[in-house]
Design a protein around this motif. Structure first.
Motif, mmCIF file in Angstrom:
data_model
loop_
_atom_site.group_PDB
_atom_site.id
_atom_site.type_symbol
_atom_site.label_atom_id
_atom_site.label_comp_id
_atom_site.label_asym_id
_atom_site.label_seq_id
_atom_site.Cartn_x
_atom_site.Cartn_y
_atom_site.Cartn_z
ATOM 1 N N PHE A 96 0.740 -1.200 -0.032
ATOM 2 C CA PHE A 96 0.039 -0.102 -0.149
ATOM 3 C C PHE A 96 0.720 0.928 0.044
ATOM 4 N N VAL A 97 2.012 1.397 0.926
ATOM 5 C CA VAL A 97 2.754 2.325 0.892
ATOM 6 C C VAL A 97 3.456 2.824 -0.461
ATOM 7 N N ALA A 98 3.845 1.565 -0.975
ATOM 8 C CA ALA A 98 4.658 1.774 -2.649
ATOM 9 C C ALA A 98 3.503 2.162 -3.718
ATOM 10 N N ASN A 99 2.361 1.648 -3.437
ATOM 11 C CA ASN A 99 1.199 2.146 -4.544
ATOM 12 C C ASN A 99 0.784 3.358 -4.301
ATOM 13 N N MET A 100 0.694 3.823 -2.782
ATOM 14 C CA MET A 100 0.162 5.372 -2.702
ATOM 15 C C MET A 100 1.399 6.235 -3.223
ATOM 16 N N LEU A 101 2.611 5.889 -3.165
ATOM 17 C CA LEU A 101 3.820 6.722 -3.863
ATOM 18 C C LEU A 101 3.882 6.640 -5.259
ATOM 19 N N SER A 102 3.113 5.757 -5.772
ATOM 20 C CA SER A 102 3.288 5.386 -7.512
ATOM 21 C C SER A 102 4.287 4.696 -7.726
ATOM 22 N N MET A 103 4.870 3.792 -7.079
ATOM 23 C CA MET A 103 5.940 2.929 -7.248
ATOM 24 C C MET A 103 5.499 1.759 -7.466
ATOM 25 N N GLY A 104 5.045 1.419 -8.820
ATOM 26 C CA GLY A 104 4.306 0.098 -9.202
ATOM 27 C C GLY A 104 5.444 -0.963 -9.130
ATOM 28 N N SER A 105 6.720 -0.474 -9.539
ATOM 29 C CA SER A 105 7.561 -1.651 -9.845
ATOM 30 C C SER A 105 8.230 -1.935 -8.257
ATOM 31 N N ALA A 106 8.018 -1.151 -7.425
ATOM 32 C CA ALA A 106 8.268 -1.337 -5.948
ATOM 33 C C ALA A 106 7.400 -2.193 -5.203
ATOM 34 N N ALA A 107 6.030 -1.784 -5.533
ATOM 35 C CA ALA A 107 5.006 -2.505 -5.160
ATOM 36 C C ALA A 107 4.484 -3.772 -5.436
ATOM 37 N N THR A 108 4.968 -4.107 -6.688
ATOM 38 C CA THR A 108 4.977 -5.425 -7.021
ATOM 39 C C THR A 108 5.493 -6.569 -6.163
ATOM 40 N N PRO A 109 6.895 -6.633 -5.936
ATOM 41 C CA PRO A 109 7.329 -7.646 -5.127
ATOM 42 C C PRO A 109 6.469 -7.799 -3.810
ATOM 43 N N PHE A 110 6.087 -6.583 -3.052
ATOM 44 C CA PHE A 110 5.420 -6.675 -1.839
ATOM 45 C C PHE A 110 4.128 -7.479 -2.026
ATOM 46 N N GLY A 111 3.501 -6.998 -3.006
ATOM 47 C CA GLY A 111 2.092 -7.482 -3.489
ATOM 48 C C GLY A 111 2.133 -9.037 -3.803
ATOM 49 N N LEU A 112 3.283 -9.599 -4.300
ATOM 50 C CA LEU A 112 3.385 -10.866 -4.825
ATOM 51 C C LEU A 112 3.756 -11.766 -3.495
#
Length: 193
Positions: A96-112
């Motif tokens: 959520f933190v990475a997505n809220m900062l629009s860091m899709g590439s950083a958010a993906t590993p956390f989401g997986l």
């Protein structure tokens, strides 16, 4: 399938340019597009490296743990069956933190990683758990506070006010997130299980 569509569109453009006597414009676009794509990629990649570095600094300093702790208080009611201190919840918060900062590439590993943890908690069932569905819905709804990539694109293409979209992005992404949460609750309550 999408490759076929792009090839079809490309061929239509070439044929149209040739028949309308604008083949020079088509050639000019064909020659300038790779350069523009490379410059665009470099700008976005540099931005992702910057935010990834900020995220790493926050992680090493302990600030990320504090942020995810506070965020977990807010989102834990959506994931009632998870322990607030569980690894799955921590990955969900990081996503959520990475997505809220629009860091899709950083958010993906956390989401997986979050989905992997949720799958383990679900016993590797072929049916997704409520938490998995809720996480996917909220993640897909795209809650964003600082649309860094869009701001970068707008700046690159000469926008007079590249940050002018921030209030609209916050409003729209908040609406989509709340609608996702609302519909998820409705389906859980009234849907067939």
């Amino acid at each position: 399938m999408i490759n076929i569509i792009f090839i079809f569109i490309f061929l239509i453009g070439l044929l149209y340019g040739s028949f309308t006597g604008r083949a020079d414009a088509v050639v000019e676009v064909l020659l300038s597009s790779p350069k523009n794509a490379l410059v665009l990629f470099a700008d976005i990649y540099a931005l992702l490296i910057f935010w990834g570095g900020i995220l790493e600094v926050c992680k090493k300093s302990g600030m990320l743990a504090i942020m995810t702790n506070y965020i977990s208080y807010v989102i834990h009611p959506l994931f009632k069956n998870l322990d607030r201190k569980s690894e799955a919840m921590q990955y969900i918060c990081l996503n959520f933190v990475a997505n809220m900062l629009s860091m899709g590439s950083a958010a993906t590993p956390f989401g997986l990683k979050a989905m992997k943890e949720l799958d383990e908690l679900n016993g590797h069932s072929k049916t997704a758990s409520n938490e998995m569905i809720t996480f996917l819905l909220i993640n897909t709804s795209g809650l964003c506070l600082i649309p860094t990539i869009l701001i970068s694109l707008r700046k690159q293409y000469g926008s007079q006010n590249p940050v002018g979209i921030i209030p609209y992005i916050i409003i729209v992404s908040s609406i989509t997130t709340f609608v996702s949460i609302f519909l998820d609750g409705l389906v859980r309550k009234f849907g067939k299980h």
